[in-house]
Design a protein around this motif. Sequence first.
Motif, mmCIF file in Angstrom:
data_model
loop_
_atom_site.group_PDB
_atom_site.id
_atom_site.type_symbol
_atom_site.label_atom_id
_atom_site.label_comp_id
_atom_site.label_asym_id
_atom_site.label_seq_id
_atom_site.Cartn_x
_atom_site.Cartn_y
_atom_site.Cartn_z
ATOM 1 N N ARG A 54 -4.540 7.178 0.331
ATOM 2 C CA ARG A 54 -5.046 6.959 1.754
ATOM 3 C C ARG A 54 -5.725 8.153 2.315
ATOM 4 N NH1 ARG A 54 -2.602 7.376 6.829
ATOM 5 N NH2 ARG A 54 -2.452 5.348 8.040
ATOM 6 N N VAL A 114 -8.993 4.494 8.596
ATOM 7 C CA VAL A 114 -8.117 4.774 7.173
ATOM 8 C C VAL A 114 -8.851 4.026 6.299
ATOM 9 C CG1 VAL A 114 -5.997 4.760 6.114
ATOM 10 C CG2 VAL A 114 -6.127 5.226 8.774
ATOM 11 N N GLU A 134 1.020 4.029 -2.863
ATOM 12 C CA GLU A 134 0.641 5.429 -2.686
ATOM 13 C C GLU A 134 1.770 6.081 -3.192
ATOM 14 O OE1 GLU A 134 -0.664 8.188 1.092
ATOM 15 O OE2 GLU A 134 0.181 6.248 1.490
ATOM 16 N N GLU A 167 -7.360 9.271 5.680
ATOM 17 C CA GLU A 167 -7.436 9.419 7.406
ATOM 18 C C GLU A 167 -8.646 10.223 7.728
ATOM 19 O OE1 GLU A 167 -4.233 9.695 10.490
ATOM 20 O OE2 GLU A 167 -3.190 9.249 8.719
ATOM 21 N N TYR A 172 -8.431 3.120 1.707
ATOM 22 C CA TYR A 172 -7.637 3.084 0.691
ATOM 23 C C TYR A 172 -8.630 3.060 -0.503
ATOM 24 C CZ TYR A 172 -3.834 2.284 3.930
ATOM 25 O OH TYR A 172 -3.191 2.358 4.913
ATOM 26 N N LEU A 207 0.873 -1.282 -0.030
ATOM 27 C CA LEU A 207 0.011 0.182 0.029
ATOM 28 C C LEU A 207 0.815 1.417 -0.067
ATOM 29 C CD1 LEU A 207 -2.919 -1.192 2.355
ATOM 30 C CD2 LEU A 207 -3.290 -0.613 0.064
ATOM 31 N N LYS A 208 1.747 1.352 1.001
ATOM 32 C CA LYS A 208 2.811 2.545 0.792
ATOM 33 C C LYS A 208 3.374 2.689 -0.517
ATOM 34 C CE LYS A 208 3.842 2.364 5.733
ATOM 35 N NZ LYS A 208 4.636 2.125 6.865
#
Length: 119
Positions: free
Chosen positions: A74, A84, A67, A76, A86, A63-64
């Motif tokens: 992402r 959170v 992103e 928040e 996605y 995911l990082k």
Amino acid sequence: MRETCVPSGVKLKDTGFGYTLSLIGGKYKMIIMYWLAENKAMRFNELKRSIGTITFKSLSIMLKELEAGGLVVRKEFPQVPPKVEYSLSERGRSLIPLLNMMCEWGEKNSSPALENVPQ
């Protein structure tokens, strides 16, 4: 249509094909993108359950990376407990036709006879 997108004498990483692979290559990135395309937005644990075989650490890393590549957003929510979600970015959604073509290719080219062909 071009003959090849990786001309001889050019390193793969220096081509459009290499760039695309750098963003979506790996065991889970396209699967994550598939689930996000199907569900519009998902929480971390929803993704984990949907994929099933991925570890928390691998999902977090994927995911990082997605992103960082501008393919996943992402979001928040300031609440308790923290929330959170996605989702695919516009850039990520632009890759969905490619994933759909891969799906179509797999449906056309998979058959019981091919399942026993050595890899």
